[in-house]
Design an enzyme around this catalytic site. Structure first.
Site, short mmCIF file in Angstrom:
data_model
loop_
_atom_site.label_atom_id
_atom_site.label_comp_id
_atom_site.label_asym_id
_atom_site.label_seq_id
_atom_site.Cartn_x
_atom_site.Cartn_y
_atom_site.Cartn_z
N GLN A 196 0.82 -1.22 0.00
CA GLN A 196 0.00 0.00 0.00
C GLN A 196 0.86 1.27 0.00
OE1 GLN A 196 -3.08 0.54 -0.69
NE2 GLN A 196 -3.41 -1.64 -0.97
N SER A 197 2.03 1.19 -0.56
CA SER A 197 2.94 2.34 -0.57
C SER A 197 2.35 3.54 -1.32
CB SER A 197 4.26 1.93 -1.23
OG SER A 197 5.07 3.07 -1.44
N ASN A 198 2.18 4.64 -0.61
CA ASN A 198 1.76 5.90 -1.25
C ASN A 198 2.90 6.45 -2.12
OD1 ASN A 198 -0.86 6.23 0.13
ND2 ASN A 198 0.42 6.40 1.96
#
Ligand SMILES: *Cc1c(COP(=O)(O)O)cnc(C)c1O
Length: 340
Positions: free
Chosen positions: A75-77
């Site tokens: 879920q890396s922004n």
């Protein structure tokens, strides 16, 4: 000092607004609270990585890179905003994710897919391992004559940190107008590049302010150690003659909960309170925990008092949609309410 002469690509919507949050302030007993809206930086829904990428992608372009590689959790922004920047600049983006192959592509992974990022999943690796994998892949590309550029996790290199040194220059102007240059500035700390840039920017532009980081993963000592090192290297890049002292910032690590990316009750409560007082959306991984820290420190009288407080909103809303189950109880209650 040559911050304003460094190679920089225009990617973010700047300056971001600094908004009054008086309803939330009243609720938590603060006389003055502002929210710095870096959730509104643009670049595929916004967030703090856009500021770092303005400097990182300019560096990649200057080096003639055609492929940009970075890593993170699924879920890396940061990975999502890097993918968007690569699209805009005509580069290929490969993201190395330290998680299992997902059963459903949710949240940031939807955007990564739309943004044409090649996704590689490595469930049993940490970021140091991933860096070695990226380096090996980079060598293979180089053998084919293709130049690649690696961005470390979170964009937290000295070049990336310049984004938040410049961010401090921006907020210094906004706080001056409000007579609030002595503010306590509260924000989430992950890979510590944002903190590093703010430490440098505080020395240069806002020496009366106090930086209050809220860790979402590492212990305070590790965060400060990483941040001070990156800040010193960033200062060298721009020939800034500053000393980065031990007390240049503080990091509180008691709001992490069980682990990185595992929601806490206090973080969830902070998300609901901020949304229902200000209409501002936080996320369970970063900004919800950071706001939980702000609320607790305000209630204990450790921040604020006669000084204004700024919550630096670093984004994260795209990741929120991978956590829909966390708000199921609210949804069910609201869907069965009968007040009207
Ligand atoms: C990456 C991130 C942070 C933390 O920034 P670092 O520079 O990694 O410390 C905070 N909030 C959000 C939403 C992020 O994506």
């Amino acid at each position: 000092m040559k911050l304003n002469e460094m190679p920089r690509t225009h990617l973010a919507h700047l300056p971001t607004p600094l908004e009054d949050a008086s309803k939330l302030a009243a609720e938590i007993g603060l006389p003055r609270l502002y929210i710095k809206r870096d959730d509104c930086t643009g670049l595929a829904t916004g967030g703090n990585k856009a500021r770092k990428l303005e400097f990182l992608m300019a560096d990649a372009q200057a080096q003639g890179a055609k492929v940009v590689m970075t890593c993170g959790g699924s879920q890396s922004n940061h990975a999502r905003q890097t993918a968007a920047a690569a699209c805009k600049l005509g580069m290929k983006c490969v993201i190395y994710l330290a998680d299992p192959f997902p059963t459903t592509f949710e949240g940031n992974l939807v955007l990564d897919s739309i943004l044409d990022a090649e996704m590689k999943f490595y469930p049993s690796m940490d970021y140091d391992d991933l860096l070695r994998v990226m380096e090996a892949d980079g060598k293979e590309l180089a053998a084919q004559g293709i130049k690649s550029y690696y961005i470390p996790v979170g964009g937290s290199s000295p070049v990336g940190a310049l984004g938040y040194a410049a961010g401090m220059q921006e907020i210094a102007g906004q706080l001056k107008v409000l007579g609030a240059e002595n503010a306590d500035i509260v924000f989430g700390v992950g890979s510590s590049g944002t903190l590093a840039g703010m430490i440098l920017g505080r020395e240069l532009f806002l020496p009366e302010s106090r930086l209050v980081g809220i860790s979402v993963s590492r212990d305070s000592f590790q965060c400060m150690q990483r941040a001070r090192k990156i800040a010193r290297q960033a200062a060298e890049l721009i020939d800034a003659d500053v000393t980065i002292a031990d007390d240049c910032a503080e990091v509180h690590d008691q709001y992490v909960g069980e682990d990185y990316a595992i929601p806490t009750q206090e973080g969830k409560d902070a998300i609901l309170l901020t949304a229902r007082t200000e209409g501002v959306i936080l996320d369970p991984v970063y900004t919800g925990k950071a706001m939980a820290g702000l609320i607790d420190l305000a209630r204990k009288g450790e921040i604020g008092g006669d000084k204004p407080v700024v919550f630096w909103h670093t984004g994260g809303a795209a990741g929120l949609f991978a956590f829909h189950e966390l708000f199921r109880d609210e949804a069910e209650r609201l869907a069965s309410e009968n007040a009207i």
